[in-house]
Design an enzyme around this catalytic site. Structure first.
Site, PDB file in Angstrom:
ATOM      1  N   GLY A 248      11.655  74.261 124.481  1.00 25.05           N
ATOM      2  CA  GLY A 248      11.004  75.185 123.575  1.00 25.05           C
ATOM      3  C   GLY A 248      11.883  76.335 123.125  1.00 25.05           C
ATOM      4  O   GLY A 248      11.839  76.758 121.964  1.00 25.05           O
ATOM      5  N   THR A 249      12.701  76.862 124.029  1.00 24.91           N
ATOM      6  CA  THR A 249      13.545  78.001 123.672  1.00 24.91           C
ATOM      7  C   THR A 249      14.546  77.620 122.594  1.00 24.91           C
ATOM      8  O   THR A 249      14.739  78.358 121.614  1.00 24.91           O
ATOM      9  CB  THR A 249      14.278  78.543 124.912  1.00 24.91           C
ATOM     10  OG1 THR A 249      13.305  79.039 125.849  1.00 24.91           O
ATOM     11  CG2 THR A 249      15.235  79.667 124.546  1.00 24.91           C
TER      12      THR A 249
ATOM     13  N   GLN B 262       2.065  76.092 124.211  1.00 23.74           N
ATOM     14  CA  GLN B 262       0.864  76.118 125.052  1.00 23.74           C
ATOM     15  C   GLN B 262      -0.296  75.328 124.454  1.00 23.74           C
ATOM     16  O   GLN B 262      -1.246  74.999 125.163  1.00 23.74           O
ATOM     17  CB  GLN B 262       0.418  77.567 125.267  1.00 23.74           C
ATOM     18  CG  GLN B 262       1.374  78.417 126.068  1.00 23.74           C
ATOM     19  CD  GLN B 262       1.442  78.042 127.537  1.00 23.74           C
ATOM     20  OE1 GLN B 262       0.516  77.452 128.091  1.00 23.74           O
ATOM     21  NE2 GLN B 262       2.555  78.365 128.179  1.00 23.74           N
TER      22      GLN B 262
ATOM     23  N   HIS C 132       7.793  69.959 129.475  1.00 21.52           N
ATOM     24  CA  HIS C 132       7.225  70.289 130.785  1.00 21.52           C
ATOM     25  C   HIS C 132       5.881  71.004 130.717  1.00 21.52           C
ATOM     26  O   HIS C 132       5.236  71.207 131.744  1.00 21.52           O
ATOM     27  CB  HIS C 132       8.228  71.098 131.620  1.00 21.52           C
ATOM     28  CG  HIS C 132       8.430  72.504 131.164  1.00 21.52           C
ATOM     29  ND1 HIS C 132       7.906  73.576 131.848  1.00 21.52           N
ATOM     30  CD2 HIS C 132       9.108  73.022 130.123  1.00 21.52           C
ATOM     31  CE1 HIS C 132       8.250  74.694 131.240  1.00 21.52           C
ATOM     32  NE2 HIS C 132       8.979  74.390 130.187  1.00 21.52           N
TER      33      HIS C 132
ATOM     34  N   THR D 244      24.656  64.491 121.970  1.00 18.19           N
ATOM     35  CA  THR D 244      24.098  63.238 122.476  1.00 18.19           C
ATOM     36  C   THR D 244      22.724  63.499 123.062  1.00 18.19           C
ATOM     37  O   THR D 244      22.565  64.375 123.918  1.00 18.19           O
ATOM     38  CB  THR D 244      25.018  62.641 123.550  1.00 18.19           C
ATOM     39  OG1 THR D 244      26.312  62.422 122.984  1.00 18.19           O
ATOM     40  CG2 THR D 244      24.465  61.320 124.065  1.00 18.19           C
TER      41      THR D 244
ATOM     42  N   CYS E 166       9.152  83.140 132.496  1.00 15.11           N
ATOM     43  CA  CYS E 166      10.495  83.470 132.014  1.00 15.11           C
ATOM     44  C   CYS E 166      10.875  84.905 132.354  1.00 15.11           C
ATOM     45  O   CYS E 166      12.031  85.286 132.239  1.00 15.11           O
ATOM     46  CB  CYS E 166      10.597  83.233 130.508  1.00 15.11           C
ATOM     47  SG  CYS E 166      10.317  81.508 130.064  1.00 15.11           S
TER      48      CYS E 166
END
Length: 392
Positions: free
Chosen positions: A70-71, A185, A207, A243, A331
């Site tokens: 996501g980041t 979320q 995740h 890759t 985080c």
């Protein structure tokens, strides 16, 4: 001691379908960019996974750009769209977002402001954590040609408030302004339809939906130009070179498909568990205050403020009893500061520090709620006593 896991918003256990899809590919050899048979097999796995995700989110397969999570997807959307808009559209330097975004959005915006001359405007939210649409409208209409893009999260990771994305898209669309949303979320928790939503770019990650770590995607409309952050082999539409991880992508796609298919049932079950959790805790701790918007809320989020307590103390006391929750975004773990989300909602520093997030997921049970309810009374008493001693 049995662990009661109530931190699914930070990460949720992998789904069996994702584990199976991941492990099936771990021993396979082949770079998806290679032309021989093993490479073609790996490419087929990747493209079938892309189609799985596209079907689940109602987008075109070519709009799914795989990332490391996501980041990276948020950074790619914000920086890549901003740079492209400034170069090709002669748009102004303003970026509109909200004060409650995840740091995966806020920090790139801060960087763009410091290093690239972007004028970042973080719009206010109400006391439930929902965007002030009137403020967005005023910000756009002040000078629409100066707005390069808008980024508003689909649902807040801390308090669980769902944002009015449809209204954001309507306001932006009237002036041809692209909209990005961090839906990390939301996917699997509420209905997420990329095409119907009207957004131009959407972030998701593995995740959070029962897939592996280290893989995610930016869903971005083919018509929208995005300047790449990473240059190399030209993989992923030349937007994200490198890759790609075939096993992780297979597990990610299986998790997205499974979580979206079970979303409606998941919503009903978790909403009932969450409402019971809140009601029973508030009966034991009558002055506990629920944060977030009850009318627009993720099904697994219960965010509660306990006056007279330090959230960190509550967390550690519960942890000692085998109950795992959080004080906010994982985080920011280990950083003793008040939540920027709660401060933006109007809480004082002390109020923000006295809150806990309990987030439920696909493995949550009635027994988990019972264990928390049994523990919360004594834990709050101890935390308040410790706070009183500290204050004296």
């Amino acid at each position: 001691m049995t662990t009661v896991y109530l931190d699914h918003a930070a990460t949720t256990p992998m789904l069996p379908a994702a584990v199976e899809a991941l492990t099936d590919q771990l021993t396979a050899v082949g770079n998806p960019s290679s032309l021989h048979a093993s490479g073609r097999h790996a490419r087929r796995v990747v493209e079938e996974s892309r189609e799985q995700i596209a079907q689940a989110l109602n987008c075109r397969p070519g709009e799914v750009v795989f990332t490391s999570g996501g980041t990276e997807a948020d950074n790619l959307a914000l920086k890549g769209i901003y740079w492209s808009r400034l170069r090709s559209s002669n748009r102004g330097p303003r970026i509109l977002s909200t004060a409650i975004e995840h740091h995966a959005v806020l920090d790139p915006l801060h960087w763009l402001g410091q290093e690239e001359g972007a004028e970042v405007e973080l719009l206010p939210v109400d006391t439930t954590g929902r965007l002030d649409v009137g403020a967005l409208k005023s910000a756009i209409e002040r000078n629409p040609d100066d707005v390069a893009l808008i980024s508003v999260m689909w649902a807040n990771n801390e308090v669980g408030t769902i944002q009015p994305i449809d209204e954001v898209v309507e306001l932006a669309g009237a002036h041809g302004i692209p909209v990005h949303t961090d839906a990390v979320q939301a996917v699997g928790a509420v209905p997420v339809d990329f095409a119907a939503s009207g957004v131009d770019a959407l972030t998701l990650t593995g995740h959070k939906v029962g897939g592996p770590f280290g893989v995610g995607a930016l869903v971005v409309r083919r018509e929208l130009e995005v300047t790449p952050l990473v240059h190399g082999g030209g993989q992923e539409r030349d937007i994200r070179s490198g890759t790609i991880d075939t096993p992780a992508i297979a597990g990610f796609a299986a998790a997205v498909e499974a979580s979206v298919k079970s979303q409606a049932d998941h919503h009903v079950r978790l909403s009932a568990l969450r409402d019971q959790l809140v009601e029973r805790i508030c009966a034991i701790v009558p002055d506990a205050i629920r944060n977030g918007d009850p009318a627009h809320l993720l099904p697994g989020h219960a965010h509660l403020r306990f006056p007279g307590c330090e959230g960190d103390s509550l967390l550690m006391l519960l942890d000692a009893r085998g109950i795992e929750c959080s004080t906010g975004s994982a985080c920011n773990a280990g950083v003793p500061q008040a939540s920027h989300v709660l401060l933006a909602m109007g809480c004082t520093d002390a109020e923000a520090r006295g809150s806990l997030r309990f987030s439920l997921g696909h493995t949550s049970t009635q027994a988990d709620v019972d264990a928390l309810v049994e523990a919360i009374g004594p834990v709050v008493e101890r935390a308040r006593a410790a706070g009183a001693r500290k204050g004296s």
